[in-house]
Scaffold this motif. Structure first.
Motif, PDB file in Angstrom:
ATOM      1  N   LEU A   1       1.330  -1.123  -0.310  1.00  0.00           N
ATOM      2  CA  LEU A   1      -0.038   0.068  -0.469  1.00  0.00           C
ATOM      3  C   LEU A   1       0.431   1.079   0.245  1.00  0.00           C
ATOM      4  O   LEU A   1       2.285   0.970   0.784  1.00  0.00           O
ATOM      5  CB  LEU A   1      -0.426   0.265   1.250  1.00  0.00           C
ATOM      6  N   ALA A   2       0.259   2.018  -0.319  1.00  0.00           N
ATOM      7  CA  ALA A   2       1.497   3.671  -0.961  1.00  0.00           C
ATOM      8  C   ALA A   2       0.667   4.398   0.505  1.00  0.00           C
ATOM      9  O   ALA A   2      -0.339   4.036   1.358  1.00  0.00           O
ATOM     10  CB  ALA A   2       0.598   3.930  -1.620  1.00  0.00           C
ATOM     11  N   HIS A   3       1.906   5.493   1.057  1.00  0.00           N
ATOM     12  CA  HIS A   3       1.469   6.221   1.673  1.00  0.00           C
ATOM     13  C   HIS A   3       1.743   7.350   1.664  1.00  0.00           C
ATOM     14  O   HIS A   3       2.313   7.950   0.977  1.00  0.00           O
ATOM     15  CB  HIS A   3       2.814   5.538   3.406  1.00  0.00           C
ATOM     16  N   THR A   4      -0.113   8.126   1.553  1.00  0.00           N
ATOM     17  CA  THR A   4       0.097   9.173   0.770  1.00  0.00           C
ATOM     18  C   THR A   4      -0.658  10.150   1.777  1.00  0.00           C
ATOM     19  O   THR A   4      -0.741   9.921   2.969  1.00  0.00           O
ATOM     20  CB  THR A   4      -1.407   8.629  -0.328  1.00  0.00           C
TER      21      THR A   4
ATOM     22  N   TYR B   1      -5.224  15.528  -3.415  1.00  0.00           N
ATOM     23  CA  TYR B   1      -4.455  14.831  -4.165  1.00  0.00           C
ATOM     24  C   TYR B   1      -4.500  14.506  -5.779  1.00  0.00           C
ATOM     25  O   TYR B   1      -6.063  13.645  -6.258  1.00  0.00           O
ATOM     26  CB  TYR B   1      -3.177  13.984  -3.857  1.00  0.00           C
TER      27      TYR B   1
ATOM     28  N   TYR C   1      -0.284   8.052  -7.570  1.00  0.00           N
ATOM     29  CA  TYR C   1      -0.347   9.634  -6.698  1.00  0.00           C
ATOM     30  C   TYR C   1       0.232  10.525  -7.321  1.00  0.00           C
ATOM     31  O   TYR C   1       1.389   9.939  -7.499  1.00  0.00           O
ATOM     32  CB  TYR C   1      -0.576   9.084  -5.516  1.00  0.00           C
TER      33      TYR C   1
ATOM     34  N   ALA D   1      -9.986   9.786   2.098  1.00  0.00           N
ATOM     35  CA  ALA D   1      -9.047   8.620   2.662  1.00  0.00           C
ATOM     36  C   ALA D   1      -8.926   8.638   4.453  1.00  0.00           C
ATOM     37  O   ALA D   1      -8.984   8.873   5.023  1.00  0.00           O
ATOM     38  CB  ALA D   1      -7.137   8.702   2.225  1.00  0.00           C
TER      39      ALA D   1
END
Lengths: 114, 114
Positions: free
Chosen positions: A7-10, A15, A66, A107
């Motif tokens: 999982l990406a940490h955004t 965004y 992202y 999110a």
């Protein structure tokens, strides 16, 4: 650089997300190396926030990248090496794809033990 | 109903996307049947536009569902059977997940031979 797993940490929204859904043709034909190179290149660009990518055994894949804003997305789309890859995708690697550019507004998540 | 394979056919933007990225725990524990049921239930709801879902061998999955508007997304989130599934996800099936709600602003695609 290996393909990112997980999982990406955004940052906090807003965004942008580029949702890239594709169905591969049969055979590799240089696809694996090229896709790793595109992940590496995109991750080095200004405005890149993260990437999540999964491909199933049936050849269908989803990659979500992202970005800080639409300008960063357009600049990456116009990158010469990326444009060459886009042409290769239509000529060889993809049977079909769909690209959706979306503004992330909310999110939230869950992590076991967090 | 079987899990949908491939690319969703969505109308012209704007519409909404729910990007659900997750990492599964080990073992099935009823997950497969439950996830099929959630796909079936969501697809029957007012405002549902389509769904794309892929899970890789490493347990990371991305499911993107498309919706007419945020009201349809919230109504689905509050569905009692879905809420039960959400609790099961946190109790048993997911090690971690991230949910992003995004407004799709632009979309384009490619299909071989089209």
């Amino acid at each position: 650089m290996s393909m990112p797993a997980g999982l990406a940490h955004t940052p906090e929204p807003p965004y942008y997300a580029v949702i890239f859904t594709s169905r591969r043709t049969a055979g590799d034909h240089g696809y694996d190396a090229l896709s790793r190179r595109m992940v590496e290149l995109s991750a080095g660009r200004d405005g890149f926030l993260g990437l999540e990518t999964v491909r199933g055994a049936d050849g269908v894949g989803i990659t979500v990248s992202y970005w800080r804003d639409e300008a960063a997305i357009l600049a990456w789309k116009r990158d010469p090496e990326h444009q060459l890859a886009q042409r290769g995708g239509r000529a060889t690697w993809y049977d079909a794809y769909e690209i959706r550019i979306a503004r992330v507004e909310r999110a939230y998540g869950f992590a076991r033990g967090a």
